[in-house]
Each structure stands twice: as structure tokens, then as C-alpha cells.
Design an enzyme around this catalytic site. Structure first.
Site, short mmCIF file in Angstrom:
data_model
loop_
_atom_site.label_atom_id
_atom_site.label_comp_id
_atom_site.label_asym_id
_atom_site.label_seq_id
_atom_site.Cartn_x
_atom_site.Cartn_y
_atom_site.Cartn_z
N SER A 12 0.86 -1.18 0.00
CA SER A 12 0.00 0.00 0.00
C SER A 12 0.90 1.23 0.00
O SER A 12 1.80 1.33 -0.82
CB SER A 12 -0.94 -0.04 1.21
OG SER A 12 -1.93 0.96 1.12
N HIS A 39 -2.80 -1.24 -3.19
CA HIS A 39 -4.03 -0.51 -2.90
C HIS A 39 -4.03 0.81 -3.64
O HIS A 39 -3.21 1.68 -3.38
CB HIS A 39 -4.16 -0.28 -1.40
CG HIS A 39 -4.36 -1.54 -0.62
ND1 HIS A 39 -4.17 -1.63 0.74
CD2 HIS A 39 -4.74 -2.78 -1.03
CE1 HIS A 39 -4.43 -2.87 1.14
NE2 HIS A 39 -4.77 -3.58 0.08
N ASP A 132 -3.18 -4.68 6.57
CA ASP A 132 -3.60 -5.36 5.34
C ASP A 132 -2.54 -6.38 4.93
O ASP A 132 -1.34 -6.12 5.01
CB ASP A 132 -3.78 -4.34 4.21
CG ASP A 132 -4.72 -3.23 4.61
OD1 ASP A 132 -5.88 -3.54 4.90
OD2 ASP A 132 -4.30 -2.06 4.64
#
Length: 339
Positions: A12, A39, A132
Site C-alpha cells: 500500500s 491498494h 492489510d
């Protein structure tokens, strides 16, 4: 004989540079396919593959639905679609439920690879905030795959690597400059087939891919409501990892669920502050009307109530300021900041 021939990479914030460094170190004859999920916002342009291709000896492609897993290729997730592996070594692009509030999601890719490719998978977690990818990496290693994590000390945002190591402590940890060489060494290793994946993993990957599943075991019911659809949720435990999934497939890791709850609480508090401050304004108007009419008793009553409402608003404002570390909604010092 089976080999380690599926590399899944997730990241991310702060992950573009280490990803580019890793891909640049991969040889042109890499005996594995590479699948990448970073992401990105739903309105982003699908240009990531092009930006990575310049420094990579392998073909770097924007992922396409129905593409087959072929060694020596890099497939990059596109905005607003989950990149997942399906039965028969086929890639799918899914508009299924968001996971950790994003699509594409790292965990969606990792869990689908764990289900369909088992010990063939090497999962790589790069820089990013919150946790995540942690539950996805745990699913990979639980099914016989290997975990590789960017050194948190080397990551611009160490949240994701730190969380991954917390639930998969035996994962290999290397700085970004060594990720490509490490991946190249592991790719092609012979492996032993594992057994059937757990039912909650089958159910969840079915929901992302098809929107339905015949599998009954979704995990353990828990007294939580889904932040996106308000549906009932289940907790799924994989080794040391836990994540929460609702009946339609929205999924949250613990830190991500806390973040969205904090957002909801903050929104509710700001709504209360606004209502109280509006009440003060109306009461001040009533104070003026009472004074103009010569009604001192009513003026004092309205003034006292306005002061009580003002104090309550100040307390709530101070509370939310402290919770947010003293930032404003636009990130400046002094008030609150939304995520």
C-alpha cells in the site's frame, strides 16, 4: 513434481519503490508468475504496469480476466477490481465486496492464491499502513506456502510488514534491495502438495469470485456488525491471525476494523458538536428576544442552557482532538483529522 511457481506481492502506501526495486532484480527466465496487488483508489488510471515495465526484464501486464498463470510474466491489479486466482490457474478480475475498505485488496489476492495454489505460493508483503495482507500471508503459510516481508525498518510505512511478522513470525525479512534476489532464489523450488484448504477460506474466496458459496463453515459468529452493510460478521482464525468477514464477503483485519470504527465514532461526535453549537446559536437568539421583551428570568434561563450546551460541545471537541492527536480535519494542528 510441483514447484514454487506463484509469487503474490501486496503493498500500500510507500510500496511502489520497493516493488520496482524487486521487479528490476528478477531474471528474464524466472520460473514463476508474479501477481501484484497495490491498494489504489477506484478512480485511478491503470498505469502502474506501464510504470513498472521500464525497469523489469519480464513482461509486465495490467491484469486481464481469464488470463492464465504462465511463468515469466507479471500481472498487476487494475483499479476497482480484485485480482484473484481461480480454479485451473486462471486469473479473475472481481468487483466483489471490498476488503479492508479497498478493491483491489492484498488479502483477496493472497487468500485466493492460498486456496488454489497452496504450497506453490510465495507471498510478499511490502510497505503500507495498518495490517492489510497479514491474514492473507497467514493463509498462504498455513497452506504450505512461504512468507517474505520487507524489513519494517526499511519500509516507509512499516504497519503492513510489522503486522505480517506478528502473525507469521517465521516469515523471511529482507530490505527492499534484496527482495528481488530472494524471490529469484525461491522461485522454482520443488514442493510437496498439501491437503484441502479450510472451509472458511473456501467460502470467502467463493464469495469474492462468484458472490455465492455452498460451503457452510464461514468461521465463528461474533457480535459485530459489518461497517459497510451492517450484516452479521464471523471471525476467521488462521494460525496467529484473525480477521472478520460478513455474510456477503466484506472483510476486515483487526486494525482496519478499528480504523473504520474510529471514523464512525469521530463522525458521530462531530455531528453532536455541530448540533450543540447550533443549539447555542438558537438560545442566544432567544436570550436577545427575552431581553428585548424585558423578561429577565427567561433571558437568564436561556443563557444558562446555552452555557451548558457550549460546555458540552467544548468537552466533545477536546475529546475528539485528543483522540486524533491534535490534528484538524484537513490535517492541520488544532482540531481533528478524518482518515
Amino acid at each position: 513434481m510441483m514447484h514454487r511457481d506463484v509469487i503474490v506481492i501486496g503493498g500500500s502506501a510507500g510500496s511502489h519503490k520497493p516493488l520496482a526495486q524487486a521487479l528490476a532484480r528478477l531474471p528474464p527466465d524466472l520460473p514463476a508468475v508474479v501477481l501484484v496487488a497495490l491498494h489504489v483508489g477506484p478512480g485511478s488510471r491503470a498505469t502502474l504496469a506501464d510504470s513498472l515495465a521500464a525497469s523489469c526484464a519480464l513482461p509486465v501486464l495490467s491484469a486481464a480476466d481469464g488470463a492464465r498463470l504462465e511463468p515469466g510474466r507479471v500481472h498487476v491489479a487494475v483499479p476497482d477490481r480484485h485480482l484473484i486466482v481461480d480454479e485451473g490457474d486462471v486469473l479473475r478480475l472481481s468487483d466483489g465486496p471490498r476488503q479492508n475498505r479497498v478493491r483491489p485488496a492484498v488479502d483477496a489476492l493472497f487468500r485466493s492464491a492460498a486456496r488454489w495454489c497452496g504450497p506453490r505460493v510465495l507471498g510478499v508483503v511490502l510497505s503500507g499502513s495498518l495490517d492489510d495482507g497479514a491474514a492473507g500471508l497467514a493463509a498462504i503459510t498455513a497452506d504450505g506456502g512461504i512468507g517474505l516481508v520487507q524489513d519494517p525498518a526499511d519500509a516507509r510505512f512499516p504497519g503492513m510488514p510489522t503486522a505480517a511478522l506478528r502473525v507469521v513470525p517465521d516469515a523471511m525479512t529482507v530490505p527492499a534491495t534484496d527482495l528481488g534476489d530472494t524471490i529469484a532464489k525461491i522461485a522454482g523450488e520443488p514442493i510437496i502438495a498439501e491437503g484441502r484448504p479450510p472451509e472458511p477460506l473456501i467460502w470467502e474466496t467463493d464469495m469474492i469470485a462468484y458472490g455465492a458459496s455452498d460451503t457452510a463453515d464461514r468461521g465463528q459468529p461474533i457480535a459485530l456488525g459489518c461497517p459497510e452493510c451492517t450484516g452479521g460478521m464471523y471471525v476467521v482464525r488462521t494460525g496467529r491471525a484473525a480477521h472478520y468477514v460478513c455474510h456477503v464477503g466484506h472483510s476486515y483485519s483487526p486494525e482496519s476494523l478499528l480504523a473504520v470504527r474510529d471514523d464512525s465514532i469521530e463522525e458521530a461526535v462531530w455531528t453532536a458538536v455541530s448540533a450543540l453549537e447550533e443549539k447555542v446559536m438558537i438560545l442566544e437568539e432567544l436570550v436577545g428576544q427575552a431581553k428585548a421583551a424585558g423578561d429577565a428570568l427567561a433571558a437568564r434561563a436561556h443563557r444558562a442552557e446555552a452555557e451548558r450546551a457550549g460546555r458540552a460541545a467544548a468537552v466533545l471537541r477536546e475529546h475528539v482532538n485528543r483522540s486524533a492527536g491534535g490534528r484538524t480535519r484537513d490535517g492541520q494542528p488544532g482540531s481533528v483529522s478524518t482518515r
